[in-house]
Design a protein around this motif. Structure first.
Motif, PDB file in Angstrom:
ATOM      1  N   HIS A 162      24.581  49.071  48.136  1.00 43.71           N
ATOM      2  CA  HIS A 162      23.989  49.468  48.500  1.00 43.71           C
ATOM      3  C   HIS A 162      22.444  49.756  48.128  1.00 43.71           C
ATOM      4  O   HIS A 162      21.580  50.185  48.952  1.00 43.71           O
ATOM      5  CB  HIS A 162      24.760  50.750  48.473  1.00 43.71           C
ATOM      6  CG  HIS A 162      24.273  52.251  48.357  1.00 43.71           C
ATOM      7  ND1 HIS A 162      24.308  52.881  49.900  1.00 43.71           N
ATOM      8  CD2 HIS A 162      24.288  53.235  47.187  1.00 43.71           C
ATOM      9  CE1 HIS A 162      23.328  54.141  49.303  1.00 43.71           C
ATOM     10  NE2 HIS A 162      23.366  54.431  48.786  1.00 43.71           N
ATOM     11  N   LEU A 163      22.043  49.753  47.477  1.00 39.11           N
ATOM     12  CA  LEU A 163      20.901  49.410  46.925  1.00 39.11           C
ATOM     13  C   LEU A 163      19.875  48.786  46.881  1.00 39.11           C
ATOM     14  O   LEU A 163      18.780  48.895  47.658  1.00 39.11           O
ATOM     15  CB  LEU A 163      20.698  49.344  44.881  1.00 39.11           C
ATOM     16  CG  LEU A 163      19.143  49.171  44.533  1.00 39.11           C
ATOM     17  CD1 LEU A 163      18.378  50.621  44.518  1.00 39.11           C
ATOM     18  CD2 LEU A 163      19.047  48.544  42.880  1.00 39.11           C
ATOM     19  N   ALA A 194      18.942  48.550  37.077  1.00 42.83           N
ATOM     20  CA  ALA A 194      18.717  47.883  38.318  1.00 42.83           C
ATOM     21  C   ALA A 194      18.119  47.909  39.797  1.00 42.83           C
ATOM     22  O   ALA A 194      17.857  46.408  40.309  1.00 42.83           O
ATOM     23  CB  ALA A 194      20.264  49.467  39.208  1.00 42.83           C
ATOM     24  N   VAL A 195      17.188  48.194  39.854  1.00 39.89           N
ATOM     25  CA  VAL A 195      16.095  47.790  40.971  1.00 39.89           C
ATOM     26  C   VAL A 195      15.454  46.411  40.169  1.00 39.89           C
ATOM     27  O   VAL A 195      14.870  45.520  40.715  1.00 39.89           O
ATOM     28  CB  VAL A 195      14.912  48.796  40.387  1.00 39.89           C
ATOM     29  CG1 VAL A 195      13.723  48.570  41.346  1.00 39.89           C
ATOM     30  CG2 VAL A 195      15.772  50.584  42.189  1.00 39.89           C
ATOM     31  N   HIS A 196      15.190  46.614  38.850  1.00 35.75           N
ATOM     32  CA  HIS A 196      14.518  45.694  38.320  1.00 35.75           C
ATOM     33  C   HIS A 196      14.756  44.246  38.234  1.00 35.75           C
ATOM     34  O   HIS A 196      15.090  43.293  38.821  1.00 35.75           O
ATOM     35  CB  HIS A 196      14.219  45.988  37.012  1.00 35.75           C
ATOM     36  CG  HIS A 196      13.914  44.865  36.231  1.00 35.75           C
ATOM     37  ND1 HIS A 196      12.839  43.872  36.256  1.00 35.75           N
ATOM     38  CD2 HIS A 196      14.197  43.557  34.695  1.00 35.75           C
ATOM     39  CE1 HIS A 196      12.325  42.968  35.364  1.00 35.75           C
ATOM     40  NE2 HIS A 196      13.254  43.031  35.028  1.00 35.75           N
ATOM     41  N   PRO A 223      11.906  41.680  41.088  1.00 39.44           N
ATOM     42  CA  PRO A 223      11.095  41.181  39.882  1.00 39.44           C
ATOM     43  C   PRO A 223      10.090  42.056  39.582  1.00 39.44           C
ATOM     44  O   PRO A 223       8.959  41.362  39.827  1.00 39.44           O
ATOM     45  CB  PRO A 223      10.644  39.299  39.896  1.00 39.44           C
ATOM     46  CG  PRO A 223      10.759  39.078  41.709  1.00 39.44           C
ATOM     47  CD  PRO A 223      12.012  39.813  42.288  1.00 39.44           C
ATOM     48  N   VAL A 224      10.380  43.923  39.479  1.00 40.01           N
ATOM     49  CA  VAL A 224       9.042  43.821  39.254  1.00 40.01           C
ATOM     50  C   VAL A 224       9.511  45.100  37.836  1.00 40.01           C
ATOM     51  O   VAL A 224      10.474  45.237  37.540  1.00 40.01           O
ATOM     52  CB  VAL A 224       9.185  45.227  40.425  1.00 40.01           C
ATOM     53  CG1 VAL A 224      10.394  46.228  39.995  1.00 40.01           C
ATOM     54  CG2 VAL A 224       7.787  46.454  40.300  1.00 40.01           C
ATOM     55  N   PRO A 237       9.675  46.619  34.461  1.00 40.50           N
ATOM     56  CA  PRO A 237      10.131  47.608  33.917  1.00 40.50           C
ATOM     57  C   PRO A 237       9.266  48.767  33.198  1.00 40.50           C
ATOM     58  O   PRO A 237       9.169  49.817  33.952  1.00 40.50           O
ATOM     59  CB  PRO A 237      11.185  47.940  33.013  1.00 40.50           C
ATOM     60  CG  PRO A 237      11.207  45.941  32.986  1.00 40.50           C
ATOM     61  CD  PRO A 237       9.762  45.404  33.691  1.00 40.50           C
ATOM     62  N   ARG A 238       7.646  48.160  33.000  1.00 42.13           N
ATOM     63  CA  ARG A 238       6.790  49.229  32.474  1.00 42.13           C
ATOM     64  C   ARG A 238       6.008  50.385  33.559  1.00 42.13           C
ATOM     65  O   ARG A 238       5.150  51.265  34.341  1.00 42.13           O
ATOM     66  CB  ARG A 238       5.654  48.711  31.954  1.00 42.13           C
ATOM     67  CG  ARG A 238       4.439  49.845  31.409  1.00 42.13           C
ATOM     68  CD  ARG A 238       3.108  48.608  30.586  1.00 42.13           C
ATOM     69  NE  ARG A 238       1.997  49.701  30.340  1.00 42.13           N
ATOM     70  CZ  ARG A 238       2.306  50.031  29.464  1.00 42.13           C
ATOM     71  NH1 ARG A 238       3.264  50.853  28.541  1.00 42.13           N
ATOM     72  NH2 ARG A 238       1.104  50.858  29.284  1.00 42.13           N
ATOM     73  N   LEU A 239       5.672  48.807  34.915  1.00 46.88           N
ATOM     74  CA  LEU A 239       5.516  49.273  36.356  1.00 46.88           C
ATOM     75  C   LEU A 239       5.983  50.659  36.628  1.00 46.88           C
ATOM     76  O   LEU A 239       6.467  51.502  37.467  1.00 46.88           O
ATOM     77  CB  LEU A 239       5.458  48.416  37.003  1.00 46.88           C
ATOM     78  CG  LEU A 239       4.273  49.191  38.971  1.00 46.88           C
ATOM     79  CD1 LEU A 239       3.658  47.335  39.331  1.00 46.88           C
ATOM     80  CD2 LEU A 239       5.057  49.209  39.456  1.00 46.88           C
ATOM     81  N   LEU A 240       7.764  50.345  36.439  1.00 47.61           N
ATOM     82  CA  LEU A 240       8.743  51.559  37.430  1.00 47.61           C
ATOM     83  C   LEU A 240       8.713  53.031  36.096  1.00 47.61           C
ATOM     84  O   LEU A 240       8.297  53.845  37.118  1.00 47.61           O
ATOM     85  CB  LEU A 240      10.020  50.958  37.199  1.00 47.61           C
ATOM     86  CG  LEU A 240      10.363  49.891  38.137  1.00 47.61           C
ATOM     87  CD1 LEU A 240      11.617  49.327  38.213  1.00 47.61           C
ATOM     88  CD2 LEU A 240      10.541  50.325  39.564  1.00 47.61           C
TER      89      LEU A 240
END
Length: 257
Positions: A45-46, A151-153, A157-158, A160-163
C-alpha cells in the motif's frame, strides 16, 4: 490529558476546516478510507501511494515518472502526509483544546492525489496550550509520523534526518497558516513550535530565520526536501540551500513529557 467529551472532536474539526484545505478532516466516505497504520503495516500500500506521488510530480514537470528520483517522490510524499496530519492537529488543539486519537483518523482513498485524512471515530484527547507540544509529540510525531518515516526509509533510501526535516517544515507551515487565520493563537503557536523543535526527533532541523521572531512568524529548515531536483523546480522558501540558517542563539523551548 483526558478524553474529550462526545461531539467535541467533530465541532473542532468543522471549525478549523474553514482555515484552508490542509486543515480539513471530513467524515470518512463509506468504504473509501483505510486506517492510518496501513501505510506502515502494508508495504504494498505504501509503495503504491509513493508511486502515485511520483506520477503526480512527473505530470507536473511534464516528464516520464522514471525521471523523478525515487527519493524525491518519497520525501515529498512524506512531507505531504505530515502537513495533512499536523495542520488539523495543531489547529484543533490550539483553537479548541482537542486532538484526534490516531485511531479516529484514516486515509481517504477516493481519488485524492495525496494522503488526505478523514474522521472515522470520535475518540480524542484534550490539552491546554501549555500541554499542546507534548500532546502533538505523543499522538502525531511518535504514534504516526515515526512509524511512517521508518516505513518510507525502508522502501526508499532517503535519509531519516531529511524526512524529519520535512516534518519540521510541515509543522512550521501549519503554525504559520494558523497564526495568520486565527491571530489569537499566534503566541501559543510559536511556543508550541519552539518546544517541538527543541526535542527529538525535530531538534536541530529548523527554527526562526530572524532574531526575535517566533516559529509561527519566520522559519528556516536545516535540510532540504529535494523538490529542486525536479526539472524546472526551484527551492522552497524555508530551504537550507538558500544559504539561511536559524537565528543565532535560538534554542527553542523545553518539551515536557
Amino acid at each position: 490529558m483526558d478524553g474529550a467529551e462526545p461531539g467535541a472532536l467533530r465541532r473542532a474539526l468543522d471549525d478549523i476546516a474553514r482555515i484552508n484545505p490542509f486543515f480539513e478532516v471530513p467524515d470518512a466516505p463509506a468504504g473509501r478510507v483505510r486506517p492510518l497504520a496501513d501505510l506502515w503495516r502494508d508495504p504494498a500500500h505504501l509503495e503504491a501511494r509513493v508511486a502515485e506521488a511520483r506520477a503526480r510530480l512527473a505530470a507536473g514537470a511534464r516528464i516520464a515518472p522514471e525521471r523523478v528520483e525515487a527519493r524525491v517522490a518519497a520525501s515529498l510524499f512524506f512531507q505531504g502526509a505530515a502537513a495533512r496530519l499536523l495542520s488539523p492537529a495543531v489547529a484543533s488543539l490550539l483553537c479548541h483544546g482537542v486532538l484526534a486519537d490516531p485511531e479516529s483518523l484514516g486515509w481517504r482513498t477516493d481519488g485524492f492525489g495525496s494522503p488526505a485524512p478523514a474522521r472515522i471515530g470520535d475518540r480524542a484527547h484534550t490539552a491546554g496550550p501549555d500541554g499542546a507540544a507534548a500532546a502533538l509529540h505523543r499522538h502525531v510525531l511518535a504514534a504516526v509520523l515515526e512509524p511512517l518515516a521508518g516505513a518510507v526509509h525502508a522502501l526508499v533510501p532517503v535519509a531519516p534526518r531529511l524526512l524529519w526535516g520535512d516534518a519540521a517544515s510541515a509543522l512550521a507551515g501549519a503554525l504559520q497558516a494558523l497564526a495568520r487565520a486565527r491571530p489569537a493563537t499566534a503566541a501559543a503557536a510559536s511556543r508550541t513550535g519552539a518546544e517541538l523543535l527543541a526535542a527529538p526527533p525535530l531538534a536541530g532541523l529548523g527554527g526562526p530565520a530572524e532574531p526575535g521572531a517566533g516559529v509561527a512568524e519566520s522559519f528556516v529548515r536545516t535540510t532540504c526536501c529535494l523538490y529542486y531536483r525536479l526539472p524546472g523546480a526551484g527551492k522552497c522558501g524555508d530551504c537550507a540551500l538558500l544559504g539561511r540558517r536559524p537565528a543565532a542563539g535560538w534554542g527553542g523551548g523545553a518539551l515536557s513529557p
